[in-house]
Motif scaffolding. Structure first.
Motif, PDB file in Angstrom:
ATOM      1  N   THR A  58       0.831  -1.200   0.000  1.00 20.72           N
ATOM      2  CA  THR A  58       0.000   0.000   0.000  1.00 20.72           C
ATOM      3  C   THR A  58       0.867   1.251   0.000  1.00 20.72           C
ATOM      4  OG1 THR A  58      -1.804  -1.146   1.131  1.00 20.72           O
ATOM      5  CG2 THR A  58      -1.800   1.259   1.241  1.00 20.72           C
ATOM      6  N   SER A  59       1.956   1.221   0.742  1.00 25.02           N
ATOM      7  CA  SER A  59       2.872   2.373   0.748  1.00 25.02           C
ATOM      8  C   SER A  59       3.450   2.617  -0.640  1.00 25.02           C
ATOM      9  CB  SER A  59       4.007   2.126   1.752  1.00 25.02           C
ATOM     10  OG  SER A  59       3.506   2.031   3.067  1.00 25.02           O
ATOM     11  N   HIS A  60       3.802   1.520  -1.326  1.00 24.70           N
ATOM     12  CA  HIS A  60       4.312   1.683  -2.689  1.00 24.70           C
ATOM     13  C   HIS A  60       3.244   2.271  -3.602  1.00 24.70           C
ATOM     14  CE1 HIS A  60       6.434   0.885  -6.425  1.00 24.70           C
ATOM     15  NE2 HIS A  60       5.287   0.407  -6.888  1.00 24.70           N
ATOM     16  N   ALA A  61       1.993   1.805  -3.468  1.00 26.59           N
ATOM     17  CA  ALA A  61       0.911   2.333  -4.294  1.00 26.59           C
ATOM     18  C   ALA A  61       0.709   3.826  -4.049  1.00 26.59           C
ATOM     19  CB  ALA A  61      -0.382   1.567  -4.017  1.00 26.59           C
ATOM     20  N   GLU A  62       0.803   4.243  -2.785  1.00 29.12           N
ATOM     21  CA  GLU A  62       0.659   5.665  -2.467  1.00 29.12           C
ATOM     22  C   GLU A  62       1.766   6.485  -3.124  1.00 29.12           C
ATOM     23  OE1 GLU A  62       0.710   5.456   1.747  1.00 29.12           O
ATOM     24  OE2 GLU A  62      -1.453   5.047   1.935  1.00 29.12           O
ATOM     25  N   ARG A  63       2.992   5.954  -3.095  1.00 29.91           N
ATOM     26  CA  ARG A  63       4.111   6.670  -3.731  1.00 29.91           C
ATOM     27  C   ARG A  63       3.920   6.736  -5.247  1.00 29.91           C
ATOM     28  NH1 ARG A  63       6.994   3.536   0.032  1.00 29.91           N
ATOM     29  NH2 ARG A  63       7.640   2.068  -1.593  1.00 29.91           N
ATOM     30  N   ALA A  64       3.439   5.627  -5.826  1.00 34.78           N
ATOM     31  CA  ALA A  64       3.230   5.604  -7.273  1.00 34.78           C
ATOM     32  C   ALA A  64       2.181   6.624  -7.691  1.00 34.78           C
ATOM     33  CB  ALA A  64       2.814   4.197  -7.718  1.00 34.78           C
ATOM     34  N   LEU A  65       1.111   6.742  -6.897  1.00 33.53           N
ATOM     35  CA  LEU A  65       0.062   7.711  -7.226  1.00 33.53           C
ATOM     36  C   LEU A  65       0.562   9.145  -7.058  1.00 33.53           C
ATOM     37  CD1 LEU A  65      -3.037   5.988  -5.591  1.00 33.53           C
ATOM     38  CD2 LEU A  65      -2.586   6.249  -8.033  1.00 33.53           C
ATOM     39  N   ALA A  70       2.208  14.142  -9.718  1.00 32.03           N
ATOM     40  CA  ALA A  70       3.212  15.194  -9.907  1.00 32.03           C
ATOM     41  C   ALA A  70       3.595  15.327 -11.377  1.00 32.03           C
ATOM     42  CB  ALA A  70       4.449  14.883  -9.057  1.00 32.03           C
ATOM     43  N   VAL A  71       3.789  14.196 -12.054  1.00 32.35           N
ATOM     44  CA  VAL A  71       4.139  14.229 -13.481  1.00 32.35           C
ATOM     45  C   VAL A  71       3.015  14.875 -14.286  1.00 32.35           C
ATOM     46  CG1 VAL A  71       4.502  12.763 -15.518  1.00 32.35           C
ATOM     47  CG2 VAL A  71       5.708  12.260 -13.391  1.00 32.35           C
ATOM     48  N   ALA A  72       1.769  14.476 -13.994  1.00 33.34           N
ATOM     49  CA  ALA A  72       0.641  15.007 -14.756  1.00 33.34           C
ATOM     50  C   ALA A  72       0.445  16.497 -14.509  1.00 33.34           C
ATOM     51  CB  ALA A  72      -0.626  14.238 -14.403  1.00 33.34           C
ATOM     52  N   ARG A  73       0.583  16.932 -13.248  1.00 31.85           N
ATOM     53  CA  ARG A  73       0.364  18.354 -12.946  1.00 31.85           C
ATOM     54  C   ARG A  73       1.456  19.222 -13.553  1.00 31.85           C
ATOM     55  NH1 ARG A  73      -3.955  19.007 -10.117  1.00 31.85           N
ATOM     56  NH2 ARG A  73      -4.685  17.483  -8.568  1.00 31.85           N
ATOM     57  N   GLU A  74       2.662  18.712 -13.583  1.00 31.24           N
ATOM     58  CA  GLU A  74       3.734  19.484 -14.228  1.00 31.24           C
ATOM     59  C   GLU A  74       3.483  19.597 -15.731  1.00 31.24           C
ATOM     60  OE1 GLU A  74       8.609  19.445 -14.764  1.00 31.24           O
ATOM     61  OE2 GLU A  74       7.589  17.784 -13.736  1.00 31.24           O
ATOM     62  N   THR A  83      -7.274  10.234  -7.501  1.00 34.47           N
ATOM     63  CA  THR A  83      -6.487   9.010  -7.341  1.00 34.47           C
ATOM     64  C   THR A  83      -7.279   7.979  -6.548  1.00 34.47           C
ATOM     65  OG1 THR A  83      -5.411   9.766  -5.303  1.00 34.47           O
ATOM     66  CG2 THR A  83      -4.315  10.310  -7.390  1.00 34.47           C
ATOM     67  N   GLU A  84      -6.892   6.712  -6.722  1.00 35.16           N
ATOM     68  CA  GLU A  84      -7.603   5.636  -6.038  1.00 35.16           C
ATOM     69  C   GLU A  84      -6.687   4.431  -5.882  1.00 35.16           C
ATOM     70  OE1 GLU A  84     -11.874   3.219  -6.508  1.00 35.16           O
ATOM     71  OE2 GLU A  84     -11.067   4.401  -8.185  1.00 35.16           O
ATOM     72  N   ILE A  85      -6.699   3.819  -4.699  1.00 41.57           N
ATOM     73  CA  ILE A  85      -6.016   2.551  -4.451  1.00 41.57           C
ATOM     74  C   ILE A  85      -7.083   1.475  -4.292  1.00 41.57           C
ATOM     75  CG2 ILE A  85      -4.570   1.232  -2.853  1.00 41.57           C
ATOM     76  CD1 ILE A  85      -3.133   3.821  -2.153  1.00 41.57           C
ATOM     77  N   ILE A  86      -6.923   0.387  -5.034  1.00 38.93           N
ATOM     78  CA  ILE A  86      -7.895  -0.712  -4.996  1.00 38.93           C
ATOM     79  C   ILE A  86      -7.137  -2.001  -4.735  1.00 38.93           C
ATOM     80  CG2 ILE A  86      -9.706  -1.949  -6.243  1.00 38.93           C
ATOM     81  CD1 ILE A  86     -10.019   0.504  -8.018  1.00 38.93           C
ATOM     82  N   GLU A  87      -7.676  -2.836  -3.862  1.00 39.99           N
ATOM     83  CA  GLU A  87      -7.061  -4.147  -3.628  1.00 39.99           C
ATOM     84  C   GLU A  87      -7.695  -5.172  -4.567  1.00 39.99           C
ATOM     85  OE1 GLU A  87      -6.256  -7.388  -0.051  1.00 39.99           O
ATOM     86  OE2 GLU A  87      -6.839  -5.320   0.424  1.00 39.99           O
ATOM     87  N   GLY A  88      -6.863  -6.006  -5.161  1.00 40.71           N
ATOM     88  CA  GLY A  88      -7.377  -7.038  -6.056  1.00 40.71           C
ATOM     89  C   GLY A  88      -6.327  -7.492  -7.037  1.00 40.71           C
ATOM     90  N   ILE A  89      -6.765  -8.203  -8.056  1.00 41.75           N
ATOM     91  CA  ILE A  89      -5.881  -8.660  -9.126  1.00 41.75           C
ATOM     92  C   ILE A  89      -5.821  -7.555 -10.179  1.00 41.75           C
ATOM     93  CG2 ILE A  89      -5.531 -10.404 -10.918  1.00 41.75           C
ATOM     94  CD1 ILE A  89      -7.089 -12.337  -9.102  1.00 41.75           C
ATOM     95  N   PRO A  90      -4.637  -7.015 -10.499  1.00 39.86           N
ATOM     96  CA  PRO A  90      -4.560  -5.828 -11.354  1.00 39.86           C
ATOM     97  C   PRO A  90      -5.323  -5.924 -12.671  1.00 39.86           C
ATOM     98  CG  PRO A  90      -2.442  -6.240 -10.335  1.00 39.86           C
ATOM     99  CD  PRO A  90      -3.312  -7.401  -9.966  1.00 39.86           C
ATOM    100  N   ALA A  91      -5.164  -7.021 -13.396  1.00 45.78           N
ATOM    101  CA  ALA A  91      -5.821  -7.135 -14.696  1.00 45.78           C
ATOM    102  C   ALA A  91      -7.332  -7.051 -14.561  1.00 45.78           C
ATOM    103  CB  ALA A  91      -5.410  -8.441 -15.381  1.00 45.78           C
TER     104      ALA A  91
END
Length: 291
Positions: A58-65, A70-74, A83-91
């Motif tokens: 979850t910490s990694h997901a927060e950093r990724a978001l 930041a990239v998009a706003r720049e 933004t949203e974090i969801i638990e599950g199978i990515p595909a």
């Protein structure tokens, strides 16, 4: 335009390229962006073996978001972002989220991919099942304009791809290159069969003109260059992708599982094209592949 552009991100270089592409497209089309990061605990056995000191996934997901935002706003400061974090199978999660989107944008291969694999299982699965257009972006894409390329054939599945391609060309302010590839049928049991090549070529020109007539009428401001190519569609489209801004293909796949939903042409260009690729499925095939 209503609806969001959804971007799946895991912090990988390909996901960052997808963020850039999606931010530009959101600005062009007036859509909000929604960044989604999927936490798959079961893939690492974490529910079986709890760890102390918080949840690293979850910490990694927060950093990724945070990095994606930041990239998009720049790049496009006026685009609305959530933004949203969801638990599950990515595909599966991203496939299901696509039902809420006007478009879903993914990197070609995430952090969990294997070296040497060009298009990962998540992007392949989502492109083969999502009911909205799916854009797959490779690492290293940083922008730059180029014509929109679209594959044309005589199937009904081609029509949604053409509509999306014209929409993208209008939004980009670029020309559309419509590529129709054809080959003479092979008859190994009757090699004596011959064809009038010019007559066959003219028949394919008619197919291309007829397919392009309706979207041309809806988007008369888009310059269109028709190209009739003798050869395999994958080879012709990959060649056309060099220097293009986007390659758009329909999907003819009708299989029940995995990449079989894509069809051989869309699967081939996903692996070999040199620009971002949009796979556009027809509404009927999307419903058939939603199970």
């Amino acid at each position: 335009m209503s609806g969001s552009i959804i971007v799946g991100t895991d912090g990988s270089p390909a996901a960052t390229a997808a963020v850039r592409w999606a931010a530009d497209d959101a600005a062009r089309r007036g859509c909000p962006l929604r960044f989604v990061s999927v936490v798959d605990h079961w893939a690492y056995g974490i529910p079986k073996f709890p760890v102390s000191g918080g949840d690293p996934l979850t910490s990694h997901a927060e950093r990724a978001l945070s990095a994606a935002e930041a990239v998009a706003r720049e790049r496009q400061p006026d685009v609305k972002i959530s933004t949203e974090i969801i638990e599950g199978i990515p595909a599966r999660v991203l496939r299901d989220k696509a039902r809420e989107a006007v478009e879903i944008v993914l990197g070609s291969r995430g952090l969990g991919g294997f070296a040497g694999i060009v298009v990962g299982s998540v992007s392949t699965h989502v492109a083969g099942h999502a009911p909205c257009p799916v854009v797959v972006v490779r690492p290293g894409w940083s922008g730059g304009r180029g014509e929109i390329v679209v594959g044309v054939d005589d199937s009904p599945e081609c029509e949604p791809a053409l509509a999306y391609a014209f929409e993208q060309a209008r939004a980009h302010g670029d020309a559309l290159r419509a590529v129709h590839a054809w080959q003479l049928p092979a008859h190994p049991l009757a090699p004596e069969i011959t064809y009038d090549v010019e007559e066959v070529r003219e028949a394919h020109r008619r197919v291309s003109r007829e397919k392009l007539a309706d979207p041309r009428g809806r988007c008369p401001e888009v310059p269109v260059r028709e190209e009739i190519v003798y050869g395999h569609p994958v080879d012709a489209l990959v060649q056309a992708s060099r220097g293009a801004g986007l390659l758009v293909v329909g999907s003819h796949g009708r299989g029940a599982l995995g990449s079989a939903m894509l069809g051989s042409v869309s699967r081939g260009v996903l692996h070999h094209a040199e620009c971002p690729v949009a796979v556009v499925r027809s509404p009927s095939s999307s419903r058939a592949g939603s199970t």
